[in-house]
Design a protein around this motif. Structure first.
Motif, mmCIF file in Angstrom:
data_model
loop_
_atom_site.group_PDB
_atom_site.id
_atom_site.type_symbol
_atom_site.label_atom_id
_atom_site.label_comp_id
_atom_site.label_asym_id
_atom_site.label_seq_id
_atom_site.Cartn_x
_atom_site.Cartn_y
_atom_site.Cartn_z
ATOM 1 N N VAL A 162 0.784 -1.273 0.039
ATOM 2 C CA VAL A 162 -0.191 -0.064 0.216
ATOM 3 C C VAL A 162 0.829 1.179 0.185
ATOM 4 C CG1 VAL A 162 -1.629 1.313 1.437
ATOM 5 C CG2 VAL A 162 -1.803 -1.185 1.221
ATOM 6 N N GLU A 189 0.808 5.294 0.418
ATOM 7 C CA GLU A 189 0.125 6.579 0.884
ATOM 8 C C GLU A 189 0.820 7.884 0.363
ATOM 9 O OE1 GLU A 189 -2.215 4.807 4.721
ATOM 10 O OE2 GLU A 189 -0.686 6.293 4.997
ATOM 11 N N GLY A 231 -8.821 2.428 -3.692
ATOM 12 C CA GLY A 231 -7.983 3.155 -2.700
ATOM 13 C C GLY A 231 -9.111 4.143 -1.839
ATOM 14 N N SER A 280 -6.379 13.093 7.318
ATOM 15 C CA SER A 280 -5.348 12.388 8.484
ATOM 16 C C SER A 280 -5.466 13.257 9.554
ATOM 17 C CB SER A 280 -3.972 11.945 7.878
ATOM 18 O OG SER A 280 -3.206 11.408 9.047
ATOM 19 N N VAL A 282 -4.429 12.186 2.741
ATOM 20 C CA VAL A 282 -3.522 10.846 2.511
ATOM 21 C C VAL A 282 -4.424 10.330 1.442
ATOM 22 C CG1 VAL A 282 -2.843 8.803 3.265
ATOM 23 C CG2 VAL A 282 -2.848 10.758 4.932
ATOM 24 N N ARG A 309 -4.572 7.089 -0.456
ATOM 25 C CA ARG A 309 -4.297 5.707 -0.240
ATOM 26 C C ARG A 309 -4.572 4.780 -1.586
ATOM 27 N NH1 ARG A 309 -3.997 2.293 4.209
ATOM 28 N NH2 ARG A 309 -4.424 0.031 3.980
#
Length: 443
Positions: free
Chosen positions: A372, A374, A422, A427, A437, A439
């Motif tokens: 993942v 970010e 995503g 955040s 963020v 993702r």
């Protein structure tokens, strides 16, 4: 020693059964089949029409009818009605055996003790004992069945008392009054039960409709944005075709002029002119690249450093010597899977918001772990007030002045991110630091 859920339920059941049996010998009972049948029918209806009120708990007027039976016809009557009605609905809803045992014990204990209290302290004493016993048992029940701290479950029962107790007391009082006047008159209490149920359900439906409406507005906004993007893609392709030919001709002529001109100063000017034309060709090429939509459901490799640079280009002169400072910390960023067109739209929106936050610097970085990636966009602006942070992704919600924003940017960006598998979230936000963020998954 902490009791298991099963042992706790069995203990409540056996104690309730003991109190129920003891009440048979302690208080005289009157068996009035018609009146008790009417109270049972009302309690059964109220159990069916019980509603959950957010912040207060479950409102079940049926407990008022069981309490009336305990007061008028003895503890045995009220406990028996509560036991039979509750058992039917618990079995119908398929509740766990431990929960059914607890509820049976709760019904027998609560209304047996309330009926005993009525013989000493009247209706007020019966109501007080009913609420103390019921609330105490429910608090311990929530603790065992939901694994919640006892203090939290007690606080919940105290809050529920302010709503449940007056409703139960009113139903009990009117039941006793109407039964004394004429047995059939007690059926009039079915009307307020239905009215409360319909009122609460109407409010729930209204809230669901508002949520659905917001979702439809968001979907409509995304469709409009998609249509505009498609139209811009067609325009970009046309612009690329129309502008690239003159630019190619300009480059050719610049090369020829550089060969014909021998003056060093003129050659230098020709070199600067050539670089400017090549920059125009690069901009047109990038516009053309982002006018092509990736096939739905197919992620392609996306180089985030390049996409961020393109997004900065599309932001115009907002960053650089004449604007806000921009720091790119993307060295070693993994390749991600997604649609380059949509990713550049998301990043452009985040950069524009960071610029408009009123700070002096926007920093773009990343974190990668377990497949993942970010992408973080941080600004040092005014921040987003805590009370507004839950609303910033709502369609048409904006804190900008009228005419300065539509309130669709973050909503659409989050929808695009989730469409690629995503997510986009806030955040952290406080004065001097706001971090969004994005993702995504590694390619």
């Amino acid at each position: 020693m902490e009791l298991s859920v099963r042992d706790f339920s069995l203990r409540v059941f056996w104690v309730g059964l003991f109190v129920f049996a003891a009440s048979y010998y302690l208080v005289e009972h009157r068996w009035m089949p018609l009146e008790m049948g009417l109270l049972f029918a009302l309690g059964f209806l109220a159990e069916w029409r019980s509603v959950k009120l957010p912040g207060f708990g479950v409102l079940n007027p049926g407990e008022g009818f069981y309490l009336a039976a305990s007061c008028l016809y003895g503890p045995l009557a009220g406990a028996l009605l509560a036991f039979l009605s509750g058992l039917f609905w618990d079995l119908k809803k398929g509740k766990r055996h431990e929960v059914i045992l607890f509820n049976v014990g709760w019904a027998l204990m609560t209304f047996s003790l309330a009926g005993l209290a009525f013989t000493v302290g009247g209706l007020l004493g019966a109501t007080l004992v009913y609420r103390l016993v019921s609330g105490s048992l429910q608090a311990h029940g929530e603790k065992h069945f939901s694994n919640l701290p006892l203090q939290e479950t007690v606080n919940h029962q105290v809050k529920e008392t302010f709503l449940v107790t007056p409703a139960v007391l009113l139903m009990c009082y009117f039941s006793m009054t109407l039964l004394e006047l004429q047995a059939g008159a007690v059926l009039l209490l079915a009307l307020p039960v239905e009215l409360v149920y319909m009122y609460v359900k109407t409010r729930e439906l209204s809230a669901q409709l508002r949520t659905t409406l917001r979702e439809l507005e968001s979907t409509q906004a995304e469709l409009v944005a998609t249509g505009r993007k498609a139209a811009l893609g067609v325009m970009a392709a046309g612009i690329a075709h129309e502008i690239n030919n003159p630019l190619a001709a300009a480059v050719t002529n610049i090369h020829m002029l550089k060969m014909l001109v021998h003056n060093s100063s003129a050659k230098k000017s020709m070199g600067l002119l050539e670089k400017s034309v090549e920059r125009c060709q690069d901009i047109v090429s990038r516009m053309l690249k982002y006018s092509r939509k990736t096939e739905s459901g197919s992620g392609v490799p996306c180089l985030l450093p390049e996409i961020v640079e393109d997004a900065v280009l599309f932001c115009g002169r907002k960053f650089g010597p004449e604007g806000v400072e921009l720091k790119l910390e993307l060295q070693g960023c993994p390749v991600v899977s997604g649609d380059p067109t949509e990713v550049v739209q998301i990043v452009s929106n985040l950069l524009a918001n960071g610029h408009d936050a009123g700070g002096s610097c926007v920093t773009v970085g990343f974190q990668a772990a377990d497949g993942v990636v970010e992408l973080t966009v941080e600004d040092d602006g005014e921040g987003i007030p805590k009370e507004l942070q839950t609303r910033i992704f709502e369609p048409f919600y904006t804190t900008k002045a009228v005419g300065s924003g539509t309130g669709l940017g973050l909503s659409i960006a989050q929808g695009l991110a989730r469409g690629m598998g995503g997510d986009l979230k806030l955040s952290n936000s406080r004065r001097g630091k706001t971090v969004f963020v994005l993702r995504m998954t590694e390619f």
